[in-house]
Structure formats: C-alpha cells, structure tokens
Scaffold this active site. Structure first.
Site, mmCIF file in Angstrom:
data_model
loop_
_atom_site.group_PDB
_atom_site.id
_atom_site.type_symbol
_atom_site.label_atom_id
_atom_site.label_comp_id
_atom_site.label_asym_id
_atom_site.label_seq_id
_atom_site.Cartn_x
_atom_site.Cartn_y
_atom_site.Cartn_z
ATOM 1 N N GLU A 70 0.705 -1.053 -0.036
ATOM 2 C CA GLU A 70 0.047 0.130 0.023
ATOM 3 C C GLU A 70 0.806 1.253 0.052
ATOM 4 O O GLU A 70 1.927 1.311 0.601
ATOM 5 C CB GLU A 70 -0.940 0.028 1.236
ATOM 6 C CG GLU A 70 -2.029 -1.201 1.003
ATOM 7 C CD GLU A 70 -3.114 -1.041 2.196
ATOM 8 O OE1 GLU A 70 -4.239 -1.383 1.689
ATOM 9 O OE2 GLU A 70 -2.795 -0.476 3.322
ATOM 10 N N CYS A 328 -1.596 6.018 9.930
ATOM 11 C CA CYS A 328 -0.371 5.491 10.459
ATOM 12 C C CYS A 328 -0.667 3.930 11.221
ATOM 13 O O CYS A 328 -1.516 3.804 11.940
ATOM 14 C CB CYS A 328 0.290 6.245 11.631
ATOM 15 S SG CYS A 328 0.844 7.981 11.103
HETATM 16 N N1 SAH Z 1 8.470 0.988 10.441
HETATM 17 C C1 SAH Z 1 8.503 2.434 10.792
HETATM 18 C C2 SAH Z 1 7.714 3.154 9.793
HETATM 19 C C3 SAH Z 1 6.241 2.877 9.667
HETATM 20 S S1 SAH Z 1 4.986 3.046 10.733
HETATM 21 C C4 SAH Z 1 8.241 2.664 12.232
HETATM 22 O O1 SAH Z 1 7.732 1.913 12.804
HETATM 23 O O2 SAH Z 1 8.687 3.579 12.662
HETATM 24 C C5 SAH Z 1 4.728 4.906 10.955
HETATM 25 C C6 SAH Z 1 4.643 5.374 12.468
HETATM 26 O O3 SAH Z 1 3.270 4.825 12.780
HETATM 27 C C7 SAH Z 1 5.246 4.644 13.623
HETATM 28 O O4 SAH Z 1 5.724 5.785 14.472
HETATM 29 C C8 SAH Z 1 4.471 3.491 14.135
HETATM 30 O O5 SAH Z 1 4.868 3.231 15.231
HETATM 31 C C9 SAH Z 1 3.244 4.325 13.924
HETATM 32 N N2 SAH Z 1 1.984 3.344 14.148
HETATM 33 C C10 SAH Z 1 1.915 2.100 14.023
HETATM 34 N N3 SAH Z 1 0.667 1.501 14.114
HETATM 35 C C11 SAH Z 1 -0.123 2.730 14.925
HETATM 36 C C12 SAH Z 1 -1.283 2.831 14.873
HETATM 37 N N4 SAH Z 1 -2.108 1.686 15.118
HETATM 38 N N5 SAH Z 1 -1.916 4.099 15.297
HETATM 39 C C13 SAH Z 1 -0.745 4.979 15.263
HETATM 40 N N6 SAH Z 1 0.233 5.048 14.904
HETATM 41 C C14 SAH Z 1 0.822 3.901 14.509
#
Ligand code: SAH
Ligand code: SF4
Length: 336
Positions: A70, A328
C-alpha cells in the site's frame, strides 16, 4: 545521449511504455530492444480508495510476483506527500500496527520503492486529483515534493534498497525530491541509525519511541528486546552529534497506556538535552489490538507538559484517511 533521454522519459515525462509516442526521441532499434529486454517496473493499482474528506487516497499496488503493498497520497493545504512502503509486511511485530500484525514476507527492491513515488507523481499529473482540489479552491501542487517512508515495513531493515531508492528520488535531473522533504521513520534499528550518521545521509529521521522505559517499550515494540532503549538513545545521541540534526520522536498515544502526565515527564527526561521534536500520533484502530486512542484533551495536556516543563516542541499528527484504513499503522494487505 540515449541514456540521458531515456532517463528523462522515465523520471520527468513519467513514461508508461517504450512506445514511439512515449519516447519519440529514442531510435526504434533501442526502443524495441528495451521493450524486449527491460521492464518499466510500473506497479498497477489493484484498488484505489479515497477517504471521505477527499484528502487521502490509498493505492493497493500489485508487484510483479503478485505480492501487494500500500502507498498513500496525503494532501494538506498546498502540500502533497507520498507515504511509501519499504517491505511487504514487517518483521518487527509492533503490537498496535496492522503491518506488524500481518508478519514479514519480503524486502522491496529499489525499483519497487521508487515506483510507488512515480505512481503517485503520475496520479498527480493526471490530476483528477487537482481537478477535485480546484473545486475546493485550494492550491493543488502538481508535482510530488514530499516523501515519508512510513508505509508498510521497517526501512532500516531494508537499508541498501531504501538508500538506493532515495538516491534515485533525490536525483536533481529526475524526480528531484529534496532531501529535506524526505522523512524516514524507524522502529529503532540501532545499527541502521549509526550507519545513517556515518554516511551523513541528509534526510529527516523519525524514531518510534512510544515508551520511555525499557519494560513499557518492549511490551509494545518487541524488537526493543534486541535493541534496548539505552542503546537506542545512545545511537540517537550519536546521530544528532555527528549530523547536527534534530530527530523526530514518534509516540503513538494509547489511552491509559502511555498518555499520562507521568509518561509525558518520563519522555521529557529521556530526551533532555537532545535536539528533538515529539510527534504524537493518537492510536489508529487495527483489528489485532484493542487499545483506544488518547482523547484530544489528554493529548493537549501531554503537549503542554513537554512544552512548559521541558521546552520540548511537539505536534499532534492530523488524523488522515482513518475511514479507509490509510492512517499510521493501518496499512495491511489481506490474502485475497
Ligand atoms: N516501521 C517504521 C515506519 C512505519 S510506521 C516505524 O515503525 O517507525 C509509522 C509510524 O506509525 C510509527 O511511528 C509507528 O509506530 C506508528 N504506528 C504504527 N501503528 C500505529 C497505529 N495503529 N496507530 C498510530 N500510529 C501507529
Ligand atoms: Fe513494522 Fe513500523 Fe509497524 Fe512496527 S510500527 S510493525 S516497525 S511498520
């Protein structure tokens, strides 16, 4: 000369084939050979979904081997950002993340990472989106200028391919995305952070923190067992010292888990003396995790403590695309 023309067709004209219409200044002989021996690496969209507010579009893109990823196009006033993926799935297993919940399938190639940006750039140019935007009387930039590596996957787990892709995205004769408009977000892969500093890679770095103690963090982010919080913070300190750059620290706000005034003070203490900004992300719903997002009042209180007691700047991320699961941590591909 032919190579330079081909490059322009690929990255400026965003050509969709090796045909004479798409590449008029390339000799037929070369085009025929390219068509026989090379691939443009386009990623067809299996599905496109628009959020109800019209600001977010999510693409489900099909890779050559049938896997899917995605990519998300986000529009803020006067700014378009592509959120791109670095892996099919993710091996890091963060409990609240839909990508983590689906597990890891494989790394993306540099071509597959770049192709996502090209897909978005082309969509912008085709500008059904701009048309929609102009009816909203908003400025609609036709060119893609901002990239966040915050889609599916952990970019520093796929370091070489991601850096190769970023080099192509930044190339001034091509897509020309400025380094200061690229943000890479990592779960905290310590060797990757140190390598970024050593190589003086100029993009922005975001580190997903979510908790200020090792025990609390390990419960949310399983890889914290491999790269404990003290090692992560030492790597972040070293990164900022070497590069002179501030790090964005991401904090997914989960009601009753990590959103109390004490949690705010703990992150303030942890980041004391570091060039830092905190990005607060109210939890987005995923099927595999039943936590709730922090209410905006509590998020504001959290911010106020960071600002008043620690002079630590923070933002609360605008919630975008939640109704189409493009927020996110909501990106996932279900078997179909
Ligand atoms: N793998 C990388 C980048 C992708 S996620 C990382 O983890 O940083 C981008 C951001 O979204 C990260 O800070 C992650 O922790 C956050 N994230 C993941 N799942 C989420 C959710 N369900 N709600 C809000 N933020 C989330
Ligand atoms: Fe992977 Fe990032 Fe999701 Fe964690 S939050 S599982 S590192 S994509």
């Amino acid at each position: 000369m032919h190579a330079a023309r081909l490059w322009n067709y690929l990255y400026l004209a965003l050509a969709e084939s090796f045909s004479a219409e798409a590449m008029p200044e390339l000799p037929a002989k070369i085009r025929t050979r390219l068509a026989a021996e090379a691939q443009l690496g386009l990623l067809p969209a299996a599905l496109e979904t628009d959020s109800s507010d019209g600001f977010t579009r999510k693409y489900l893109l099909r890779l050559a081997d049938g896997e899917k990823i995605e990519t998300v196009l986000m529009r803020y006033t006067g700014r378009v950002t592509a959120c791109i993926s670095s892996q099919v799935g993710c091996a890091m297993g963060c409990v609240f993340c839909a990508t983590g919940q689906m597990g890891y399938t494989r790394h993306l190639t540099p071509g597959e990472i770049v192709a996502q940006a090209i897909h978005v750039a082309r969509a912008l140019r085709l500008s059904t989106l701009s048309a929609q935007l102009s009816t909203r009387r908003e400025h609609a930039p036709a060119r893609l200028r901002n990239i966040v590596l915050m889609g599916m996957g952990e970019p520093l787990h796929n370091y070489d391919a991601v850096m190769h892709a970023i080099d192509i995205l930044r190339d001034e004769t091509g897509l020309a995305i400025a380094a200061e408009r690229i943000t890479l977000s990592t779960v905290g892969v310590v060797p990757g952070i140190l390598r970024l500093a050593q190589e003086m890679r100029p993009m922005h770095l975001a580190v997903s923190l979510h908790a200020a103690t090792q025990a609390e963090r390990a419960a949310l982010v399983p890889v914290a067992k491999k790269w404990p919080l003290d090692e992560l913070m030492a790597a972040c300190r070293s990164y900022s010292e070497t590069t002179g750059r501030r790090i964005f620290y991401e904090w997914t706000l989960i009601e009753g888990k990590n959103d109390s005034p004490d949690h705010a003070r703990a992150v303030g203490e942890l980041l004391r003396g570091l060039p830092a900004q905190v990005n607060l992300i109210p939890l987005n719903p995923t099927t595999g995790y039943d936590g709730a997002p922090t209410h905006s009042e509590a998020a504001k209180r959290f911010q106020k403590i960071l600002a008043d007691e620690f002079e630590l700047p923070s933002t609360v991320r605008q919630r975008r695309g939640i109704d189409i699961a493009a927020g996110c941590g909501q990106l996932a591909v279900t078997a179909s």
